[in-house]
Motif scaffolding. Structure first.
Motif, mmCIF file in Angstrom:
data_model
loop_
_atom_site.group_PDB
_atom_site.id
_atom_site.type_symbol
_atom_site.label_atom_id
_atom_site.label_comp_id
_atom_site.label_asym_id
_atom_site.label_seq_id
_atom_site.Cartn_x
_atom_site.Cartn_y
_atom_site.Cartn_z
ATOM 1 N N MET A 83 9.044 11.823 -2.418
ATOM 2 C CA MET A 83 9.425 11.460 -0.846
ATOM 3 C C MET A 83 8.813 10.097 -0.495
ATOM 4 O O MET A 83 7.571 9.695 -0.817
ATOM 5 N N ALA A 84 9.836 9.190 -0.028
ATOM 6 C CA ALA A 84 9.219 7.653 0.240
ATOM 7 C C ALA A 84 8.790 8.049 1.678
ATOM 8 O O ALA A 84 9.192 8.759 2.560
ATOM 9 N N ILE A 85 7.535 7.546 1.900
ATOM 10 C CA ILE A 85 6.782 7.744 3.136
ATOM 11 C C ILE A 85 7.090 6.644 4.203
ATOM 12 O O ILE A 85 6.984 5.318 3.891
ATOM 13 N N GLU A 86 7.635 7.228 5.337
ATOM 14 C CA GLU A 86 8.123 6.136 6.275
ATOM 15 C C GLU A 86 6.632 5.803 7.198
ATOM 16 O O GLU A 86 5.714 6.667 7.481
ATOM 17 N N THR A 87 6.264 4.449 7.067
ATOM 18 C CA THR A 87 4.688 4.052 7.571
ATOM 19 C C THR A 87 4.721 3.311 8.859
ATOM 20 O O THR A 87 5.923 3.026 9.565
ATOM 21 N N LEU A 88 3.867 3.519 9.757
ATOM 22 C CA LEU A 88 3.600 2.738 11.000
ATOM 23 C C LEU A 88 3.186 1.361 10.761
ATOM 24 O O LEU A 88 2.431 1.307 9.609
ATOM 25 N N LYS A 89 3.821 0.498 11.317
ATOM 26 C CA LYS A 89 3.339 -1.003 11.201
ATOM 27 C C LYS A 89 2.834 -1.906 12.253
ATOM 28 O O LYS A 89 1.872 -2.560 12.038
ATOM 29 N N LYS A 90 3.082 -1.180 13.740
ATOM 30 C CA LYS A 90 2.581 -2.115 14.675
ATOM 31 C C LYS A 90 1.311 -1.562 15.268
ATOM 32 O O LYS A 90 1.150 -0.335 15.223
ATOM 33 N N ARG A 91 0.628 -2.204 15.917
ATOM 34 C CA ARG A 91 -0.767 -1.754 16.523
ATOM 35 C C ARG A 91 -0.391 -0.828 17.386
ATOM 36 O O ARG A 91 -1.005 -0.137 17.679
ATOM 37 N N ALA A 92 0.613 -0.927 18.422
ATOM 38 C CA ALA A 92 0.975 -0.186 19.554
ATOM 39 C C ALA A 92 1.433 1.209 18.898
ATOM 40 O O ALA A 92 0.906 2.275 19.765
ATOM 41 N N GLU A 93 1.939 1.502 17.547
ATOM 42 C CA GLU A 93 2.251 2.687 17.471
ATOM 43 C C GLU A 93 0.863 3.529 16.800
ATOM 44 O O GLU A 93 0.722 4.612 17.277
ATOM 45 N N PHE A 94 -0.086 2.620 16.388
ATOM 46 C CA PHE A 94 -1.439 3.285 15.928
ATOM 47 C C PHE A 94 -2.263 3.792 17.258
ATOM 48 O O PHE A 94 -2.771 4.648 17.293
ATOM 49 N N LEU A 95 -2.164 2.798 18.240
ATOM 50 C CA LEU A 95 -2.778 3.222 19.529
ATOM 51 C C LEU A 95 -2.405 4.293 20.264
ATOM 52 O O LEU A 95 -2.977 4.992 20.932
ATOM 53 N N LEU A 130 -15.389 -0.233 4.095
ATOM 54 C CA LEU A 130 -15.448 0.331 3.016
ATOM 55 C C LEU A 130 -15.285 -0.234 1.704
ATOM 56 O O LEU A 130 -15.410 0.334 0.681
ATOM 57 N N GLY A 131 -15.265 -1.656 1.730
ATOM 58 C CA GLY A 131 -15.362 -2.589 0.606
ATOM 59 C C GLY A 131 -14.711 -3.571 0.623
ATOM 60 O O GLY A 131 -13.843 -3.874 1.633
ATOM 61 N N LYS A 132 -14.293 -4.204 -0.712
ATOM 62 C CA LYS A 132 -13.683 -5.158 -0.546
ATOM 63 C C LYS A 132 -11.989 -4.720 -0.837
ATOM 64 O O LYS A 132 -11.806 -3.714 -0.860
ATOM 65 N N ALA A 133 -11.284 -5.808 -0.986
ATOM 66 C CA ALA A 133 -9.912 -5.608 -0.972
ATOM 67 C C ALA A 133 -9.517 -4.646 -2.167
ATOM 68 O O ALA A 133 -8.658 -3.583 -1.790
ATOM 69 N N VAL A 134 -9.917 -4.749 -3.199
ATOM 70 C CA VAL A 134 -9.826 -3.781 -4.161
ATOM 71 C C VAL A 134 -10.103 -2.153 -4.032
ATOM 72 O O VAL A 134 -9.139 -1.451 -4.040
ATOM 73 N N ASP A 135 -11.154 -2.115 -3.337
ATOM 74 C CA ASP A 135 -11.587 -0.812 -3.090
ATOM 75 C C ASP A 135 -10.744 -0.256 -1.695
ATOM 76 O O ASP A 135 -10.401 0.887 -2.198
ATOM 77 N N ARG A 136 -10.356 -1.093 -1.191
ATOM 78 C CA ARG A 136 -9.558 -0.535 0.130
ATOM 79 C C ARG A 136 -8.155 -0.077 -0.382
ATOM 80 O O ARG A 136 -7.653 0.640 0.208
ATOM 81 N N ASN A 137 -7.692 -0.942 -1.133
ATOM 82 C CA ASN A 137 -6.360 -0.756 -1.729
ATOM 83 C C ASN A 137 -6.270 0.502 -2.488
ATOM 84 O O ASN A 137 -5.610 1.169 -2.767
ATOM 85 N N ARG A 138 -7.424 0.522 -3.115
ATOM 86 C CA ARG A 138 -7.477 1.995 -4.017
ATOM 87 C C ARG A 138 -7.511 3.080 -2.977
ATOM 88 O O ARG A 138 -6.873 4.009 -3.367
ATOM 89 N N ILE A 139 -8.354 3.231 -2.091
ATOM 90 C CA ILE A 139 -8.273 4.168 -1.069
ATOM 91 C C ILE A 139 -7.087 4.514 -0.393
ATOM 92 O O ILE A 139 -6.520 5.545 -0.334
ATOM 93 N N ARG A 140 -6.238 3.334 -0.101
ATOM 94 C CA ARG A 140 -5.037 3.561 0.693
ATOM 95 C C ARG A 140 -3.918 4.106 -0.415
ATOM 96 O O ARG A 140 -3.156 5.123 0.002
ATOM 97 N N ARG A 141 -3.729 3.730 -1.576
ATOM 98 C CA ARG A 141 -3.240 4.127 -2.715
ATOM 99 C C ARG A 141 -3.314 5.888 -2.924
ATOM 100 O O ARG A 141 -2.298 6.541 -2.869
ATOM 101 N N ARG A 142 -4.598 6.166 -2.935
ATOM 102 C CA ARG A 142 -4.987 7.603 -3.133
ATOM 103 C C ARG A 142 -4.495 8.379 -1.865
ATOM 104 O O ARG A 142 -4.116 9.518 -1.963
ATOM 105 N N LEU A 143 -4.876 8.070 -0.617
ATOM 106 C CA LEU A 143 -4.204 8.755 0.544
ATOM 107 C C LEU A 143 -2.892 8.799 0.561
ATOM 108 O O LEU A 143 -2.234 9.981 0.929
ATOM 109 N N LYS A 144 -2.322 7.649 0.227
ATOM 110 C CA LYS A 144 -0.490 7.721 0.233
ATOM 111 C C LYS A 144 -0.190 8.720 -1.035
ATOM 112 O O LYS A 144 0.924 9.334 -0.642
#
Length: 130
Positions: A1-13, A59-73
């Motif tokens: 399943m392709a995940i539809e993501t939120l992109k804009k700050r207003a959507e997060f807020l 949470l860390g440098k870009a490598v760590d942050r991207n790894r976390i994001r990939r795991r959550l996705k």
């Protein structure tokens, strides 16, 4: 399943103040989507769930942050088709344990979080008088 993501700050807020559940790996917040104003063009998949991911620099440098994001996705991709409600927006705010925690535990956390946010009353917004 392709995940539809939120992109804009207003959507997060907009999701702030909705149902919320914290786990060792992340915090899950959700709110049903309301009617879309006429000035905003409708998204092609307007009825399905949408997800936002927040991973801070603490949470860390870009490598760590991207790894976390990939795991959550990846966890969301496996569980969202059965547990996410259509017409809802979700935000996952990562915590440090999301990087090193076993993936099966992250999936269990997400499953428990989905069940809890849809069966618990919305948390009161701090700083507002009721």
């Amino acid at each position: 399943m392709a995940i539809e993501t939120l992109k804009k700050r207003a959507e997060f807020l907009r999701i702030r103040g909705g149902a919320r559940f914290a786990t060792p790996s992340f915090v899950l917040e959700t709110k049903p989507r309301g009617p879309v104003p006429e000035t905003v063009p409708a998204a092609p998949h307007d009825d399905g769930p949408r997800f936002g991911f927040t991973v801070t620099k603490k949470l860390g440098k870009a490598v760590d942050r991207n790894r976390i994001r990939r795991r959550l996705k990846a966890a969301v991709g496996l569980l969202a088709p059965t547990l996410a409600h259509p017409g809802h927006d979700y935000v996952l705010i990562a915590r440090a344990q999301a990087r090193d925690r076993a993936f099966t535990d992250v999936k269990k956390d997400l499953e428990r979080a989905f069940l809890r946010v849809h069966h618990a009353p919305a948390a009161p917004v701090k700083g507002r008088n009721a």
